[in-house]
Design an enzyme around this catalytic site. Structure first.
Site, PDB file in Angstrom:
ATOM      1  N   PHE A   1       3.497  10.323   2.730  1.00  0.00           N
ATOM      2  CA  PHE A   1       4.820  10.375   2.215  1.00  0.00           C
ATOM      3  C   PHE A   1       5.670   9.165   2.071  1.00  0.00           C
ATOM      4  O   PHE A   1       6.844   9.081   2.038  1.00  0.00           O
ATOM      5  CB  PHE A   1       5.334  11.189   3.685  1.00  0.00           C
ATOM      6  CG  PHE A   1       4.875  12.414   3.586  1.00  0.00           C
ATOM      7  CD1 PHE A   1       5.588  13.643   3.153  1.00  0.00           C
ATOM      8  CD2 PHE A   1       4.115  12.869   4.525  1.00  0.00           C
ATOM      9  CE1 PHE A   1       5.126  14.917   3.185  1.00  0.00           C
ATOM     10  CE2 PHE A   1       3.415  13.964   4.795  1.00  0.00           C
ATOM     11  CZ  PHE A   1       4.209  15.250   4.175  1.00  0.00           C
ATOM     12  N   GLY A   2       5.009   8.025   1.535  1.00  0.00           N
ATOM     13  CA  GLY A   2       5.642   6.863   1.127  1.00  0.00           C
ATOM     14  C   GLY A   2       4.809   5.805   1.254  1.00  0.00           C
ATOM     15  O   GLY A   2       3.592   5.597   1.228  1.00  0.00           O
TER      16      GLY A   2
ATOM     17  N   VAL B   1       4.339   1.242   1.709  1.00  0.00           N
ATOM     18  CA  VAL B   1       4.060   0.519   2.800  1.00  0.00           C
ATOM     19  C   VAL B   1       4.356  -0.978   2.325  1.00  0.00           C
ATOM     20  O   VAL B   1       3.869  -1.487   1.230  1.00  0.00           O
ATOM     21  CB  VAL B   1       2.781   0.421   3.520  1.00  0.00           C
ATOM     22  CG1 VAL B   1       2.859  -0.542   4.901  1.00  0.00           C
ATOM     23  CG2 VAL B   1       2.437   1.949   3.664  1.00  0.00           C
TER      24      VAL B   1
ATOM     25  N   ASP C   1      -6.488  13.638   8.106  1.00  0.00           N
ATOM     26  CA  ASP C   1      -6.267  12.898   6.643  1.00  0.00           C
ATOM     27  C   ASP C   1      -7.091  11.566   6.721  1.00  0.00           C
ATOM     28  O   ASP C   1      -6.627  10.543   6.666  1.00  0.00           O
ATOM     29  CB  ASP C   1      -4.982  12.585   6.193  1.00  0.00           C
ATOM     30  CG  ASP C   1      -4.875  12.296   4.683  1.00  0.00           C
ATOM     31  OD1 ASP C   1      -5.857  12.597   4.092  1.00  0.00           O
ATOM     32  OD2 ASP C   1      -3.981  11.402   4.171  1.00  0.00           O
TER      33      ASP C   1
ATOM     34  N   GLY D   1       0.674  -1.133   0.054  1.00  0.00           N
ATOM     35  CA  GLY D   1      -0.148   0.009   0.020  1.00  0.00           C
ATOM     36  C   GLY D   1       0.671   1.183   0.002  1.00  0.00           C
ATOM     37  O   GLY D   1       1.924   1.087  -0.124  1.00  0.00           O
TER      38      GLY D   1
END
Length: 876
Positions: free
Chosen positions: A528-529, A531, A640, A524
């Site tokens: 910012f990144g 997973v 968020d 996923g």
């Protein structure tokens, strides 16, 4: 007997009976009191059971009773409440409707759907939530627990899960569940709360901590483990961990007496037992009067009556004056207190901010429990922050550390500390032009600091910017010498900067690289990144988020995420197991959630989520957000909230993830924080204006997620419709059908169906009718209340949880506060027609569409035409 005489006698007797009944009514007879169980289609009111003091149900041995009663001592008060009462002591242990009183003629009703309190006109005041199975019985157990049982003898609801201000022996208080005080001689909810946090139990006043159970000398710590629940039994009070291990304990004398733990109206947490018709207090915290936040009223000063004693005396700080008829105090005659925060709050040209300096040796209750908003700064920095913030009522400045502790929103009492701290207090006041001269010389250092000429401030700012630019350029040059992912002696300092007390386990980059098989198994993407799934050396499966944005903002968010998640434990929040800060690599190690994110389950092609599963997911999400907003020592705004950040395990347990966009807000920051970004489709209107960002921003996003849970589709999507078309073939009309997809802005559709009370049409079609209209109505009404355009109209997440649990009545959406959805829907339709069927691109047109609006809704949308979709959503 002669028949005529008999007839005459009978007639006379009937006439006597008639007049007796007419003019001398028969005495009322109390209805039957039920033992332990009552069954559906039962209805009663206080009037029917008045001779039984409102009681209609008892536990098996009559230890407890359920009754509709007065809470207030005055019989003149017409307010009644449905409560559970310990019979012998007359102690109320639970109330259903403490903030929604009923009249003595209003009804208690038990049906197969649950029980509720209903007005004579049919209006529902309070009710249990909807269930997946029918109710067979309502049971009052010998423990005092009120339980709803289904046809399979399963407990589907119990009062022990929804405490008010009291818990009894055998009842558990989980982490994140609150006890809320009442008011003196009144059951309405007060301002004090008792709750469990990750490693303690705390008392709070208006969300500010003033006491921890670990502070008490009679509390013993057994383990250094997170706390899961609190329990009271015959030997003491216990704070237990997740494996039922005892973390803290308060040992009491063994007793078979009736025992309760209660949060009193005065802000004290007490344990007491009832034996031989009298109460014995066994524990109280805090013991000292001066530790109670509002003991001496606003701006009052509490001093120990005798050194070392628990009792306190109230006076006013030097220069302040008493407020007539109260313990509270007021500032000197030349000053006035700041106005309450509100829309458009600002000072007039004839007013200026000044500060009353408190005497040495005075402190504030929350300073010992809060983190300073600034450290290593001078007095000017504190004054400037407080002066710009309408919610700031003053501050304390600690000279030794240069730390600033703000006083926000509502001010309680000060306390004398006899020189135990070098903190000095300053109270904000507003001085009019007529009184300016009187203030000169009173506290010139503070006034002078606040009113420094603008040019000097600008020059200072320029120098700071130039210095930072030079420092960053130098640091950037050094960073280039460090290999990606490999530490060297040059970055040891950088690693040390993350050595903050309380951080979770630190992993080496090589260890996580091996655990994830060189980051091959991507599961996923988050803030910012990306997973990745991984397996640690101890065979534990984890999710590793690899931060891909190496900008200063990315590092800042990384540090924030560690500081927040690493020290917070809640059943509905994802657990951060560890992190890695090595070279330029920034990684977070989370517990692994086997079912992934909600969006995959909800919008994917897998098995359909049943309604009860959807309800539990919504409830878990609400509880997690409520804990972030009001359960932590400082408020946390997620910023968020979306299905991608709601994770599920095999049992559909919910955990909120991705705090990369979160900020740990101190109160004065929460009303001026405007730099964060969320995700298109879930952004509250205030993100797109200059309005303040607060916890109500998360409430809006949750409302949008809740609508998607109901419908099983994205809020901005298409709806398929089939049309019949007549074809003239010359020999008669033939017909054919065509299927078209039309744009659908679901929040507007939900509003329209709400206005027509056609809720079931909003449910996911894949459920194929396996949901009741009233079940859909509950979630839709909650969702619409959450998405009001005006944040002040939105409920808090704590109230959302209470509405969904049935603790408080469902809110009523205000249509005038939702009219902006009609504008959004119109723009979405127009943008969809422009973009064709590519609905995914429509989001990018929303800002521009809104910018061209001539709507009169709150705020200005003019600047939105200059915002890109990337700016609106934040980095991805």
């Amino acid at each position: 007997m002669d028949s005529n005489l008999f007839f005459s006698f009978t007639t006379t007797l009937l006439i006597i009976i008639f007049f007796h009944v007419s003019y001398f009514p028969l005495p009322s007879f109390s209805l039957r009191i039920y033992s332990e169980f009552i069954y559906p289609n039962f209805t009663t009111s206080n009037l029917q059971y008045v001779s039984n003091t409102g009681a209609f149900l008892t536990s098996q041995r009559t230890t407890f009773k359920a009754a509709i009663i007065h809470h207030e001592p005055s019989e003149e008060v017409a307010d009644f409440y449905f409560s559970i009462i310990h019979v012998e002591s007359n102690q109320i242990i639970w109330s259903a409707n403490r903030d929604s009183p009923i009249s003595n003629s209003d009804k208690f009703s038990l049906t197969s759907n649950g029980f509720s309190l209903v007005r004579e006109n049919g209006q529902r005041i309070w009710s249990t939530p909807p269930f997946n199975s029918s109710v067979r019985a309502l049971q009052l157990q010998e423990s005092g627990n009120l339980v709803l049982i289904d046809n399979f003898n399963r407990t589907i609801w119990q009062s022990f899960d929804h405490p008010t201000d009291t818990i009894v022996v055998g009842q558990r208080l989980p982490v994140g569940t609150l006890l809320l005080s009442g008011l003196q001689n009144n059951v309405l909810t007060g301002n004090y709360s008792f709750m469990l946090i990750d490693h303690d139990a705390v008392l709070q006043w208006n969300s500010d901590t003033y006491w921890k159970i670990s502070m008490d000398t009679s509390t013993f710590k057994d383990k250094n483990s997170p706390v899961a629940y609190l329990m009271l039994n015959g030997t003491g009070l216990y704070l237990c961990g997740y494996a039922n291990v005892v973390v803290f304990q308060v040992i009491l004398n063994y007793s078979t007496a009736f025992r309760v733990a209660q949060l009193n109206y005065d802000g004290r947490f007490t344990i007491k037992s009832f034996l031989n018709k009298q109460w014995t207090q066994e524990f109280v915290g805090p013991q000292k009067d001066c530790l109670i936040p509002n003991f001496c009223g606003a701006y009052g000063l509490c001093t120990e009556a005798v050194a070392g004693s628990n009792s306190g005396t109230c006076t006013c700080p030097s220069g302040f004056r008493s407020k007539t008829g109260t313990r509270s105090c007021l500032p000197p005659n030349a000053s006035s207190l700041p106005p309450a925060c509100g829309n458009g709050t600002r000072l007039s040209s004839s007013q200026m901010v000044s500060y009353e300096e408190l005497s040495t040796g005075i402190d504030y209750f929350s300073n010992a429990f809060s983190t300073p908003i600034l450290s290593g700064q001078d007095l000017l920095a504190c004054a400037n922050i407080c002066s710009r913030n309408c919610s700031c009522l003053g501050y304390f400045y600690e000279n030794s550390s240069g730390s600033c502790y703000p006083l926000n929103n509502q001010l309680g009492s000060f306390l004398t500390v006899d020189g135990q701290t070098d903190r000095k207090g300053y109270i904000k006041t507003i001085v009019s032009a007529n009184n300016k001269n009187e203030k000169k010389g009173k506290n010139p250092p503070i006034v002078a600091l606040v009113l420094i000429p603008t040019t000097a401030v600008s020059l200072l700012a320029i120098l700071i910017v130039v210095g930072l630019f030079a420092w960053r350029k130098s640091r950037s040059k050094k960073t280039k010498e460090v290999k990606l992912g490999r530490p060297s002696s040059n970055n040891s300092v950088e690693i040390d900067t993350f050595s903050i007390p309380g951080l979770p386990v630190r992993f080496d980059y090589e260890e996580l690289d091996k655990a994830t098989n060189n980051f091959q198994n991507k599961i996923g993407s988050g803030g910012f990144g990306d997973v990745y799934k991984g397996t640690l050396s101890d065979k534990t499966t984890v999710a590793v988020k690899k931060i891909t944005n190496s900008s200063n903002q990315g590092k800042k968010e990384f540090c924030t995420e560690i500081a927040i998640i690493g020290n917070i434990h809640h059943v509905n929040l994802v657990k951060l197991r560890g992190f890695c800060a090595q070279g330029r690599q920034r990684l977070l190690v989370y517990e692994y959630m086997s079912r992934g994110s909600l969006d995959r389950t909800l919008f994917g092609s897998g098995p359909v989520l049943e309604w009860q599963e959807r309800f539990e997911i919504a409830m878990g999400t609400a509880r997690g957000l409520a804990y972030l907003h009001s359960g932590c020592e400082q408020k946390i705004i997620h910023c968020d909230v979306k299905p991608e950040n709601i994770l599920l395990n095999d049992h559909f347990q919910v955990k909120i993830s991705d705090f990369g966009l979160s900020k740990l807000l101190s109160p004065e920051q929460s009303s001026h924080f405007t730099t964060m970004r969320g995700t298109r489709g879930y952004l509250a209107p205030e993100w797109l204006t200059s309005s303040a960002i607060s916890d109500k921003t998360d409430v809006y996003s949750f409302g949008m997620v809740l609508l998607e849970i109901v419908s099983g589709r994205k809020n901005c999507s298409t709806k398929t419709q089939t049309h019949s078309i007549e074809i003239d073939s010359g020999s008669g009309g033939d017909s054919s059908s065509s299927t078209v997809s039309i744009p659908l802005y679901f929040p507007l559709y939900a509003l329209e169906m709400h206005e027509e009370r056609r809720y079931k049409e909003l449910a996911d079609p894949k459920l194929e009718g396996r949901v009741r209209n009233e079940e859909v109505e509950m979630l839709v009404r909650v969702a619409l209340c959450c998405v009001h355009e005006d944040p002040s109209l939105r409920p808090s997440m704590a109230n959302v949880v209470s509405m969904m649990e049935g603790g408080i009545p469902l809110g009523t959406p205000r249509v005038e506060g939702l009219n902006f959805l009609r504008f959004y829907g119109r723009r979405f339709t127009e943008a969809s027609n422009i973009e064709g069927s590519n609905v995914g691109n429509v989001f990018a047109l929303f800002p521009q569409a809104m910018a061209s609006s001539e709507s009169t809704t709150t705020g200005s949308y003019g600047s939105l035409s200059y915002m890109s979709s990337q700016q609106v959503s934040g980095p991805r």
